[in-house]
Design a protein around this motif. Structure first.
Motif, mmCIF file in Angstrom:
data_model
loop_
_atom_site.group_PDB
_atom_site.id
_atom_site.type_symbol
_atom_site.label_atom_id
_atom_site.label_comp_id
_atom_site.label_asym_id
_atom_site.label_seq_id
_atom_site.Cartn_x
_atom_site.Cartn_y
_atom_site.Cartn_z
ATOM 1 N N LEU A 83 0.832 -1.214 0.000
ATOM 2 C CA LEU A 83 0.000 0.000 0.000
ATOM 3 C C LEU A 83 0.861 1.256 0.000
ATOM 4 C CD1 LEU A 83 -2.885 -0.995 2.444
ATOM 5 C CD2 LEU A 83 -3.088 -0.499 -0.001
ATOM 6 N N LEU A 84 1.992 1.209 0.668
ATOM 7 C CA LEU A 84 2.931 2.332 0.596
ATOM 8 C C LEU A 84 3.476 2.490 -0.822
ATOM 9 C CD1 LEU A 84 4.914 1.897 3.933
ATOM 10 C CD2 LEU A 84 3.517 3.862 3.290
ATOM 11 N N ALA A 85 3.773 1.368 -1.461
ATOM 12 C CA ALA A 85 4.236 1.413 -2.849
ATOM 13 C C ALA A 85 3.153 1.976 -3.762
ATOM 14 C CB ALA A 85 4.650 0.015 -3.309
ATOM 15 N N ALA A 86 1.886 1.636 -3.489
ATOM 16 C CA ALA A 86 0.776 2.166 -4.283
ATOM 17 C C ALA A 86 0.660 3.681 -4.127
ATOM 18 C CB ALA A 86 -0.530 1.490 -3.866
ATOM 19 N N GLN A 87 0.879 4.178 -2.917
ATOM 20 C CA GLN A 87 0.843 5.629 -2.708
ATOM 21 C C GLN A 87 1.957 6.329 -3.466
ATOM 22 O OE1 GLN A 87 -0.478 7.226 1.285
ATOM 23 N NE2 GLN A 87 0.216 5.204 1.939
ATOM 24 N N PHE A 88 3.154 5.760 -3.409
ATOM 25 C CA PHE A 88 4.273 6.355 -4.147
ATOM 26 C C PHE A 88 4.010 6.313 -5.644
ATOM 27 C CE2 PHE A 88 7.090 6.350 -0.448
ATOM 28 C CZ PHE A 88 7.877 7.459 -0.725
ATOM 29 N N PHE A 89 3.412 5.232 -6.121
ATOM 30 C CA PHE A 89 3.120 5.130 -7.550
ATOM 31 C C PHE A 89 2.119 6.201 -7.980
ATOM 32 C CE2 PHE A 89 0.492 3.432 -11.028
ATOM 33 C CZ PHE A 89 1.458 3.278 -11.997
ATOM 34 N N TYR A 90 1.108 6.429 -7.148
ATOM 35 C CA TYR A 90 0.130 7.465 -7.490
ATOM 36 C C TYR A 90 0.806 8.838 -7.546
ATOM 37 C CZ TYR A 90 -4.087 10.296 -7.551
ATOM 38 O OH TYR A 90 -5.048 11.206 -7.907
ATOM 39 N N ARG A 91 1.652 9.138 -6.561
ATOM 40 C CA ARG A 91 2.355 10.427 -6.567
ATOM 41 C C ARG A 91 3.296 10.526 -7.770
ATOM 42 N NH1 ARG A 91 -0.269 13.850 -5.052
ATOM 43 N NH2 ARG A 91 1.563 15.200 -5.059
ATOM 44 N N TYR A 92 3.886 9.409 -8.165
ATOM 45 C CA TYR A 92 4.759 9.389 -9.344
ATOM 46 C C TYR A 92 3.968 9.753 -10.594
ATOM 47 C CZ TYR A 92 7.240 7.299 -13.302
ATOM 48 O OH TYR A 92 7.831 7.089 -14.515
ATOM 49 N N VAL A 93 2.784 9.158 -10.744
ATOM 50 C CA VAL A 93 1.947 9.463 -11.903
ATOM 51 C C VAL A 93 1.494 10.915 -11.861
ATOM 52 C CG1 VAL A 93 -0.230 8.926 -13.065
ATOM 53 C CG2 VAL A 93 1.180 7.073 -12.157
ATOM 54 N N ALA A 94 1.088 11.394 -10.680
ATOM 55 C CA ALA A 94 0.571 12.761 -10.557
ATOM 56 C C ALA A 94 1.633 13.807 -10.864
ATOM 57 C CB ALA A 94 0.019 12.977 -9.149
ATOM 58 N N ILE A 95 2.878 13.545 -10.518
ATOM 59 C CA ILE A 95 3.935 14.549 -10.687
ATOM 60 C C ILE A 95 4.751 14.319 -11.951
ATOM 61 C CG2 ILE A 95 6.069 15.445 -9.665
ATOM 62 C CD1 ILE A 95 4.841 14.959 -6.933
ATOM 63 N N CYS A 96 5.100 13.072 -12.222
ATOM 64 C CA CYS A 96 5.978 12.770 -13.354
ATOM 65 C C CYS A 96 5.222 12.430 -14.633
ATOM 66 C CB CYS A 96 6.913 11.610 -12.994
ATOM 67 S SG CYS A 96 7.887 11.870 -11.507
ATOM 68 N N ARG A 97 3.991 11.924 -14.521
ATOM 69 C CA ARG A 97 3.186 11.555 -15.689
ATOM 70 C C ARG A 97 1.769 12.121 -15.550
ATOM 71 N NH1 ARG A 97 7.602 10.422 -16.894
ATOM 72 N NH2 ARG A 97 8.462 8.460 -17.697
ATOM 73 N N PRO A 98 1.637 13.440 -15.417
ATOM 74 C CA PRO A 98 0.310 14.017 -15.182
ATOM 75 C C PRO A 98 -0.673 13.781 -16.326
ATOM 76 C CG PRO A 98 1.919 15.736 -15.678
ATOM 77 C CD PRO A 98 2.685 14.476 -15.484
ATOM 78 N N ASP A 99 -0.167 13.551 -17.542
ATOM 79 C CA ASP A 99 -1.056 13.325 -18.686
ATOM 80 C C ASP A 99 -1.826 12.006 -18.563
ATOM 81 O OD1 ASP A 99 -0.095 15.677 -19.737
ATOM 82 O OD2 ASP A 99 1.422 14.691 -20.984
ATOM 83 N N THR A 100 -1.269 11.059 -17.817
ATOM 84 C CA THR A 100 -1.923 9.755 -17.663
ATOM 85 C C THR A 100 -2.708 9.642 -16.355
ATOM 86 O OG1 THR A 100 0.055 8.807 -16.622
ATOM 87 C CG2 THR A 100 -0.102 8.657 -19.012
ATOM 88 N N LEU A 101 -2.782 10.735 -15.592
ATOM 89 C CA LEU A 101 -3.469 10.692 -14.304
ATOM 90 C C LEU A 101 -4.961 10.412 -14.459
ATOM 91 C CD1 LEU A 101 -3.026 11.017 -11.265
ATOM 92 C CD2 LEU A 101 -3.525 13.458 -11.513
ATOM 93 N N SER A 102 -5.519 10.796 -15.600
ATOM 94 C CA SER A 102 -6.953 10.563 -15.830
ATOM 95 C C SER A 102 -7.296 9.075 -15.850
ATOM 96 C CB SER A 102 -7.385 11.202 -17.155
ATOM 97 O OG SER A 102 -6.637 10.667 -18.240
ATOM 98 N N LYS A 103 -6.302 8.225 -16.133
ATOM 99 C CA LYS A 103 -6.535 6.782 -16.146
ATOM 100 C C LYS A 103 -6.762 6.215 -14.744
ATOM 101 C CE LYS A 103 -3.810 6.032 -20.349
ATOM 102 N NZ LYS A 103 -2.666 5.328 -20.963
ATOM 103 N N LEU A 104 -6.476 7.032 -13.712
ATOM 104 C CA LEU A 104 -6.673 6.595 -12.335
ATOM 105 C C LEU A 104 -7.805 7.365 -11.659
ATOM 106 C CD1 LEU A 104 -2.954 6.305 -11.119
ATOM 107 C CD2 LEU A 104 -4.478 4.464 -11.849
ATOM 108 N N SER A 105 -8.697 7.904 -12.456
ATOM 109 C CA SER A 105 -9.809 8.665 -11.904
ATOM 110 C C SER A 105 -11.035 7.769 -11.725
ATOM 111 C CB SER A 105 -10.169 9.836 -12.828
ATOM 112 O OG SER A 105 -10.542 9.363 -14.116
#
Length: 331
Positions: free
Chosen positions: A101-123
């Motif tokens: 679950l900690l890894a999942a949180q880091f992955f979400y922050r990675y997508v939000a900051i480093c890959r913001p264009d793909t963040l909509s796929k996690l909405s």
């Protein structure tokens, strides 16, 4: 073992308080500021509540003798062996959920900051996909313990005298799990138990994969934030920094209190290091962890810290009192 039970019950009690407060803060204070990430945070806090329940229902006692590391149940449920075994398996499997679950949180922050264009796929409902690997890790760990660290007659006989002497427990009746890395025949020749060894390697592998994911995401988040300082607003930069620091400390804490100590306990039997009942310091650390983890978010995230310390109310009261004094002076 009275001191261990006191620590376990105290850890459970305070974990209910701290995690409940954190869930309340996430629901009332996070709002639109954190976006969908607040749901990920809430899931982790809710799981900490569940983990503390599993821990207190197990009340694990740990011991090492020779090539065996044993974890047995010491809760009031231990007379019911079939229930006790399932809860003990569940307790061991819960280790995988914390780190994943900690890894999942880091992955979400990675997508939000480093890959913001793909963040909509996690909405929306798609956000649930981020927890699928966590569930897989849990079931893998559960299966490793169920098959590779099973309660067998051979392990019962090996630990019978030790448990009776040290803890006044009967190895034949108490629920336990234990990796036994090898057995010795009448000629003194070791016969390695492949299934037990592979189960231990599998558990270490899950931890390694999750920590590697965390390190990869953390490294990229750090450099992206550093390179984007001139392109982010001060408010966004500050918020991202707070969340990054929170996640960092939330990862360091279980690494020091859970995974490193447990990793050592699983390694010592390979070298026949006799630890005995000293291993229960690790059990006490595992009981305290869920009570401490929410404090990191409470004090590292500014809005949460203000709410906990009631700073906003104090400032408002000071402003209102000063305005009233000015008004009275003018009159």
């Amino acid at each position: 073992m009275l001191w261990l039970q006191i620590v376990q019950y105290a850890g459970f009690f305070f974990a209910q308080i701290t995690n409940s407060v954190l869930v309340y803060l996430i629901i009332t204070k996070a709002g639109k500021l954190f976006g969908s990430y607040r749901h990920v945070m809430c899931v982790f806090a809710m799981y900490s509540l569940i983990y503390s329940w599993i821990e207190v229902l197990t009340q694990p006692v740990m011991h090492i003798k020779g090539q065996v590391f044993i974890v047995y149940m010491d809760s009031p449920l231990k007379p019911y062996k079939w229930i006790g075994m399932e809860i003990t398996y569940l307790y061991c499997g819960s280790f995988a959920l914390v780190i994943s679950l900690l890894a999942a949180q880091f992955f979400y922050r990675y997508v939000a900051i480093c890959r913001p264009d793909t963040l909509s796929k996690l909405s929306g409902f798609k956000l649930g996909l981020i927890f699928v690997p966590c569930v897989i890790c849990f079931f893998l760990w559960y299966e490793f313990v169920f098959y590779g660290m099973a309660n067998t007659v051979e392990k019962q006989e090996f630990m019978k005298e030790e448990l009776r002497t040290v803890y006044n427990e009967d190895s034949e009746t108490v629920p336990f799990i234990a990796p036994m890395y090898w057995s010795t025949n009448q000629n003194g020749i070791r016969k390695w138990k492949i299934l037990d060894c592979l189960s231990a390697v599998g558990c270490v592998g899950i931890i390694s994969v999750c920590f590697s994911t965390i390190l990869y995401c953390a490294f990229n988040i750090y450099w992206t934030m550093k390179e984007s300082q001139d392109h982010m607003s001060a408010r966004t930069l500050e918020l991202n920094h707070q969340l990054f620091v929170t996640l960092t400390f939330q990862t360091v804490l279980p690494f020091c209190m859970m995974y490193s100590p447990v990793g050592l306990l699983m390694t010592f039997p390979l070298f026949e290091v006799y630890v005995g009942r000293i291993a229960n310091y690790v059990g006490a650390s595992l009981a305290v962890y869920p009570a401490l983890e929410p404090l990191i978010a409470m004090f590292c995230i500014k809005d949460f810290r203000k709410a906990v310390l009631c700073r906003s109310d104090r400032k408002k009261s000071k402003i209102s009192s000063s305005s009233q004094s000015k008004h009275s002076a003018i009159n």
